[in-house]
Write an enzyme that holds these catalytic residues in place. Structure first.
Site, short mmCIF file in Angstrom:
data_model
loop_
_atom_site.label_atom_id
_atom_site.label_comp_id
_atom_site.label_asym_id
_atom_site.label_seq_id
_atom_site.Cartn_x
_atom_site.Cartn_y
_atom_site.Cartn_z
CE LYS A 111 82.43 11.13 11.03
NZ LYS A 111 83.32 10.11 10.23
NE ARG A 114 87.23 14.60 2.61
CZ ARG A 114 86.93 14.45 3.65
NH1 ARG A 114 85.43 14.45 3.67
NH2 ARG A 114 87.67 14.35 4.60
NE ARG A 125 88.40 12.98 12.73
CZ ARG A 125 87.75 13.46 11.91
NH1 ARG A 125 86.74 14.55 12.10
NH2 ARG A 125 87.70 12.73 10.57
NE ARG A 175 83.98 11.11 1.22
CZ ARG A 175 84.16 11.35 2.86
NH1 ARG A 175 83.16 11.37 3.42
NH2 ARG A 175 85.37 11.31 3.10
NE ARG A 181 90.45 10.64 6.09
CZ ARG A 181 89.35 10.55 5.11
NH1 ARG A 181 89.53 10.06 3.79
NH2 ARG A 181 88.12 11.06 5.54
P1 AMP Z 1 86.47 14.92 8.14
O1 AMP Z 1 85.76 15.90 6.89
O2 AMP Z 1 85.54 14.98 9.15
O3 AMP Z 1 86.93 13.48 7.48
O4 AMP Z 1 87.88 15.50 8.33
C1 AMP Z 1 88.94 15.84 7.44
C2 AMP Z 1 90.24 15.89 8.15
O5 AMP Z 1 89.86 17.24 8.91
C3 AMP Z 1 90.52 14.83 9.10
O6 AMP Z 1 91.35 13.82 8.46
C4 AMP Z 1 91.40 15.70 10.10
O7 AMP Z 1 92.70 15.97 9.32
C5 AMP Z 1 90.55 17.23 10.04
N1 AMP Z 1 89.74 17.03 11.36
C6 AMP Z 1 88.46 17.04 11.26
N2 AMP Z 1 87.89 17.25 12.47
C7 AMP Z 1 89.09 17.17 13.37
C8 AMP Z 1 89.13 17.37 14.82
N3 AMP Z 1 88.10 17.27 15.42
N4 AMP Z 1 90.30 17.27 15.24
C9 AMP Z 1 91.45 17.14 14.53
N5 AMP Z 1 91.29 17.17 13.28
C10 AMP Z 1 90.31 17.08 12.64
#
Ligand code: AMP
Length: 216
Positions: free
Chosen positions: A13, A159, A87, A126, A170
């Site tokens: 994404k 990460r 989300r 990644r 996740r």
């Molecule tokens: P991402 O980089 O999109 O994979 O997000 C990494 C982490 O950030 C996720 O596993 C959540 O812990 C937190 N996170 C990101 N976006 C959201 C959201 N819209 N709502 C709640 N937690 C989020």
């Protein structure tokens, strides 16, 4: 246009958001990047959210919606890609309400689809730049110099939440909380599934196909 990108972690994404934003001169709201920056800066919000990211669970909606409100006001009338937000259903409804107060609406919700084995493979391979957030993959899209960002020369790292135990959590969170967005956006007639398999360029063409159809 305001476009939502959602899907399980590791489907690409973020990379697709970067490509599309560049091509269409859009801004990106990347919730994960914003939260990681807050954590790095040890801000009040960063301290509050750190544990959630480490465990792979969702940050509470109040904190997320605060960040979104500021972003929406700053980006009023502009093309936007929402990457990693909403989300869950509550966030999706809150986004719709916040946009309608600004006389705006989500044009499309693109749901990226990829099989689980490929997701785990992509996540464990990644690497990301902790200075400019550029994303690499050790096999399908490595940096020119190992461990060094092509864009800014920053150091590439794994990460913390791309470890296998956190990946499992996740994926569970995606299934239980984010996947219901498929039904929600289908109901609004704006859900568009996109196959996230293949190269970055192939996926990009599919995404642009969806967005171009809007203009046709
Ligand atoms: P991402 O980089 O999109 O994979 O997000 C990494 C982490 O950030 C996720 O596993 C959540 O812990 C937190 N996170 C990101 N976006 C959201 C959201 N819209 N709502 C709640 N937690 C989020």
């Amino acid at each position: 246009m305001r476009v939502v990108f959602f899907g399980p972690p590791g489907v690409g994404k973020g990379s697709q958001a970067e490509l599309v934003a560049k091509a269409m001169d859009y801004n990106i709201l990347s919730m994960g990047d914003i939260l990681r920056e807050e954590i790095r800066a040890k801000s009040t919000i960063g301290v509050k959210v750190e544990n959630f990211l480490q465990r792979g669970s969702l940050v509470p909606d109040e904190l997320i919606l605060e960040v979104v409100d500021d972003f929406l006001l700053e980006n009023r009338g502009k093309g936007v890609i929402f990457d990693g937000f909403p989300r869950n259903l509550h966030q999706a409804i809150a986004l719709e309400q916040a946009l309608s107060r600004l006389n705006e609406a989500v044009s499309f919700a693109i749901g990226f689809v990829l099989e689980r084995d490929e997701i785990v493979k992509r996540l464990t391979q990644r690497r990301y730049c902790n200075r400019c957030n550029a994303i690499y993959n050790l096999t399908s899209g490595p940096s020119i110099k190992p461990g060094v960002c092509d864009e800014c020369g920053g150091e590439l790292t794994i990460r913390g939440d791309d470890r296998e135990s956190v990946i499992v959590e996740r994926l569970k969170v995606y299934e239980s909380q984010t996947k219901p967005l498929i039904e929600y956006y289908s109901g609004l007639g704006i859900y568009r599934p996109v196959d996230a398999g293949g190269s970055k360029q192939e996926v990009y063409s599919r995404v642009m196909g969806v967005l171009d159809a809007h203009h046709a």
